[in-house]
Enzyme design. Sequence first.
Site, PDB file in Angstrom:
ATOM      1  N   SER A   1       0.883  -1.178   0.151  1.00 29.55           N
ATOM      2  CA  SER A   1      -0.113  -0.159  -0.244  1.00 29.55           C
ATOM      3  C   SER A   1       0.638   1.540  -0.307  1.00 29.55           C
ATOM      4  CB  SER A   1      -0.875   0.383   1.249  1.00 29.55           C
ATOM      5  OG  SER A   1      -0.448   0.202   2.347  1.00 29.55           O
TER       6      SER A   1
ATOM      7  N   LYS B   1       1.908   4.311   7.392  1.00 28.52           N
ATOM      8  CA  LYS B   1       1.273   5.002   6.704  1.00 28.52           C
ATOM      9  C   LYS B   1       2.060   6.599   6.369  1.00 28.52           C
ATOM     10  CE  LYS B   1      -2.291   2.669   5.702  1.00 28.52           C
ATOM     11  NZ  LYS B   1      -0.523   0.966   5.648  1.00 28.52           N
TER      12      LYS B   1
END
Length: 147
Positions: A65, A102
Amino acid sequence: MSLHVEIVGRLDPTLPAPPLPLAGGEVRAGFPSPADDYLEGELNLNELLIHHPSATFLVYAKGHSMERHGIYDGDLLIVDRSLEPGIGDVVVMAVDGELTCKQLQLIGKRHYLVSGSEQFPPIPLAGCDCHCWGVVTDNIHSLRRRR
């Protein structure tokens, strides 16, 4: 699949890092030249990459991701716990007991964790149990396939 991390461990600041030869100038893709003619000195990777040894640890990235941010499955991330995370920093965060990697973003007036893929919606930090483990300062990405 989200990008998760596997903790490798803390750095041992008492171990000396061997200095490596440093070639002067830049390396251009396409024009070969004898590197020995350009040796400039030695470089210690710990001094270059580790600014706070007692607060730094290593993790392996797991998942895809964060590829838009240059973090690929299996990359080794250098994480500094002493840094205050800021907007735009890539962080290792425990969210509801699960470690993830993230980018910290501000959307409107709220903080979110944002992946590098549109497949995963931003994770709002308000209302969840979260703790920042540290800021990712560098990424060691192998270009050679592991055997």
